[in-house]
Design a protein around this motif. Structure first.
Motif, short mmCIF file in Angstrom:
data_model
loop_
_atom_site.label_atom_id
_atom_site.label_comp_id
_atom_site.label_asym_id
_atom_site.label_seq_id
_atom_site.Cartn_x
_atom_site.Cartn_y
_atom_site.Cartn_z
N ALA A 168 49.82 17.92 -3.60
CA ALA A 168 50.67 16.68 -3.09
C ALA A 168 49.63 16.11 -1.98
CB ALA A 168 51.90 17.37 -2.40
N LEU A 169 49.02 16.83 -1.14
CA LEU A 169 48.51 15.92 -0.16
C LEU A 169 47.29 15.35 -0.64
CD1 LEU A 169 48.19 18.93 2.29
CD2 LEU A 169 49.24 16.66 2.88
N GLN A 170 46.51 15.91 -1.98
CA GLN A 170 45.49 15.33 -2.29
C GLN A 170 45.75 13.84 -3.38
OE1 GLN A 170 43.64 18.50 -4.19
NE2 GLN A 170 42.13 18.78 -2.61
N GLY B 82 60.45 22.77 -13.42
CA GLY B 82 61.17 22.38 -14.63
C GLY B 82 61.18 20.64 -15.00
N GLY B 83 60.51 19.96 -14.04
CA GLY B 83 60.41 18.60 -14.27
C GLY B 83 59.05 17.89 -14.51
N ASP B 84 58.99 16.61 -14.54
CA ASP B 84 57.91 15.97 -14.60
C ASP B 84 57.32 15.43 -13.35
OD1 ASP B 84 57.92 15.89 -17.67
OD2 ASP B 84 59.30 14.12 -17.51
N PRO B 85 55.88 15.21 -13.16
CA PRO B 85 55.39 14.81 -12.08
C PRO B 85 55.99 13.65 -11.27
CG PRO B 85 53.68 15.41 -13.54
CD PRO B 85 54.88 15.34 -14.15
N VAL B 86 56.09 13.37 -9.87
CA VAL B 86 56.64 12.42 -9.45
C VAL B 86 55.80 11.86 -8.19
CG1 VAL B 86 58.56 11.47 -7.73
CG2 VAL B 86 58.95 13.19 -9.83
N GLU B 87 55.33 10.61 -8.25
CA GLU B 87 54.75 9.89 -7.01
C GLU B 87 55.52 9.84 -5.83
OE1 GLU B 87 52.74 6.34 -8.00
OE2 GLU B 87 51.34 7.37 -9.50
N VAL B 88 54.89 10.28 -4.67
CA VAL B 88 55.51 10.18 -3.34
C VAL B 88 54.47 9.73 -2.56
CG1 VAL B 88 57.28 11.99 -3.85
CG2 VAL B 88 54.99 12.62 -2.92
N ASP B 89 55.21 9.00 -1.29
CA ASP B 89 54.46 8.16 -0.33
C ASP B 89 55.09 8.97 1.15
OD1 ASP B 89 53.09 6.86 1.68
OD2 ASP B 89 54.43 5.33 1.44
N VAL B 90 54.35 10.14 1.42
CA VAL B 90 54.76 10.87 2.47
C VAL B 90 53.97 11.23 3.53
CG1 VAL B 90 56.13 13.24 3.27
CG2 VAL B 90 56.80 11.56 1.11
#
Length: 453
Positions: free
Chosen positions: A256-258, A266-274
């Motif tokens: 997630a950091l990289q 159980g789900g698909d990848p999600v982009e996040v800006d954190v």
């Protein structure tokens, strides 16, 4: 510099003019008067953030000014100026509610540092009393020690970036408060701040708590959950006690950091800006060596390290914190503390750090008999031992006065040198032993030319 307004009360015309010039040059607005009664007449609680007053004046002294102001405005913040050798009266002023004191000749750098904290306290107290705004409250770091001043400068700098920060320190030192201060000073301040204690969630639930899950992903998942990363999207995610995170989950956090991407259970990848801020009381270097914490994750988290010192290593912050907590929890009452309470609090080791100190102050306020707190108001574990007092002579001193007289300055120098030797050159420990703020000890070291390792 915040446009704070100061009221300066000083009877020496030349000193008053020089101080007013220097304070205005530092960005403050200054109202300057020459007498205590003029200061009392001039003071306006809606205008003046901090009062600076000399302790010796022709009409009424600084203690009378302090007591009158505190009676009129319990939120008033007063800094006392005292001549060399007047530390006892200045400490008495602090016991009666003064914020801090400086010795003459006034070191402007020291005074400006104290004023910065005094203004922060005034503003923080004002915000606490309003309690009407729906906006998130700005979290202030209340302290006056040099170490904490340096830490706060680091907080201000790192807040302007998106760098990952690892906050280390013992329990109760205020790691989450530092994290919130970074968030509130950053460009993400208007976005969510989400805190999660990795130690408070069982390992098998921590993954779904962090990254979310889809309905039916595991037994008991009766509905979808977005997780903390998505909840913090655009803002800051604070991972407290990150050293407790299971190894298998550390790999997902590293991704997630990289990549700026998470994968709900159980789900698909999600982009996040954190932005990630992490904290721990553990020695993560040792955890890496022992194989309990991933080295690659450690370096991802430890971009900017912040080490919070325990309270016992910065005792000069104790009087400032005590007075802040008295105002925070005192509901407007003009509560002061006795000299004996100050000394007892300074001599205690505070294994629970600032959290324990706030607890003690709240308890004393709730159970007090009057508005001056004495030793009977202290909880039993925090009272000084009956046998802790030094042996005293018939004169009341711990040594006999020589018939031929003595050199007071030489005696003071020898006491300081002996104290430093006793504490192996540790200036914070020496200041605590001498029951003086660390900056006062530093002034004495410079004055007497005492070198330390």
């Amino acid at each position: 510099m915040s446009q704070a307004t100061l009221l300066l009360i000083e009877d020496d015309d030349s000193l008053r003019e020089v101080m007013a010039f220097n304070l205005e040059d530092a960005g403050y607005r200054v109202d300057a008067v020459s007498r205590g009664r003029l200061g009392l007449a001039k003071y306006d609680a809606a205008v003046h953030d901090v009062v600076i007053t000399d302790i010796r004046m022709p009409d009424i002294d600084g203690l009378a000014v302090l007591e009158t102001l505190r009676g009129r405005d319990p939120r008033s913040v007063v800094v006392i100026m005292t001549a060399f050798g007047g530390a006892d009266r200045a400490l008495e002023a602090m016991r009666r509610g003064a914020f801090h004191y400086v010795e003459k000749p006034v070191n402007m750098a020291t005074l400006l540092t104290i004023l910065e904290k005094a203004v922060e306290l005034r503003h923080a107290t004002t915000r606490l009393e309003r309690q009407a705004s729906q906006a998130p409250q700005r979290h202030e770091l209340i302290a006056s020690s040099q170490r904490m001043s340096q830490l706060m400068r680091t907080v201000d700098k790192v807040a302007q970036t998106d760098a990952t920060v690892l906050i280390r320190g013992e329990s109760g030192t205020g790691k989450e408060l530092v994290a919130r201060a970074i968030h509130e000073r950053s460009e993400r301040a208007a976005k969510p701040f989400v805190a999660l204690s990795c130690a408070a969630i069982p390992g098998d639930l921590l993954e779904s708590t962090l990254f979310g899950h889809e309905r039916g992903a595991f037994t008991g998942a009766v509905k979808s959950s977005q997780g903390k990363f998505v909840a913090a999207n655009g803002g800051t995610l604070f991972l407290d006690e990150v050293g407790e995170m299971p190894l298998e989950l550390q790999a997902k956090l590293l991704r997630a950091l990289q990549e700026g991407e998470i994968e709900p259970v159980g789900g698909d990848p999600v982009e996040v800006d954190v932005r990630i801020l992490a904290a721990t009381h553990r020695d993560l270097d040792a955890e890496v060596q022992a194989g309990r914490f991933r080295e690659d994750l450690f370096w991802r988290l430890n971009v900017v390290p912040i080490q919070l010192p325990p309270l016992r290593e910065r005792p000069e912050d104790i009087p400032v914190l005590v007075r802040f907590f008295l105002r925070k929890h005192g509901r407007g009452a003009a509560i002061s503390v006795s000299r004996e309470v100050d000394e007892a609090l300074l001599s205690y080791d505070w294994p629970g750090n600032v959290r324990e100190l706030e607890n003690v102050v709240q308890r004393m306020i709730a159970l007090r008999e009057g508005d001056q707190l004495g030793l009977p108001d202290l909880p039993e574990p925090h009272r000084p031992s009956v046998n802790s007092a030094p042996h005293s002579t018939s004169s009341g001193l711990p040594f006999e006065l020589p018939e031929e007289g003595l050199d007071l300055r030489d005696l003071e120098r020898r006491v300081i040198v002996a104290t430093l030797e006793k504490h192996h050159g540790n200036q914070s420990a020496a200041a605590r032993y001498l029951k003086i703020p660390r900056h006062v000890l530093m002034y004495r070291l410079e004055k007497y030319g005492i070198q330390t390792q």
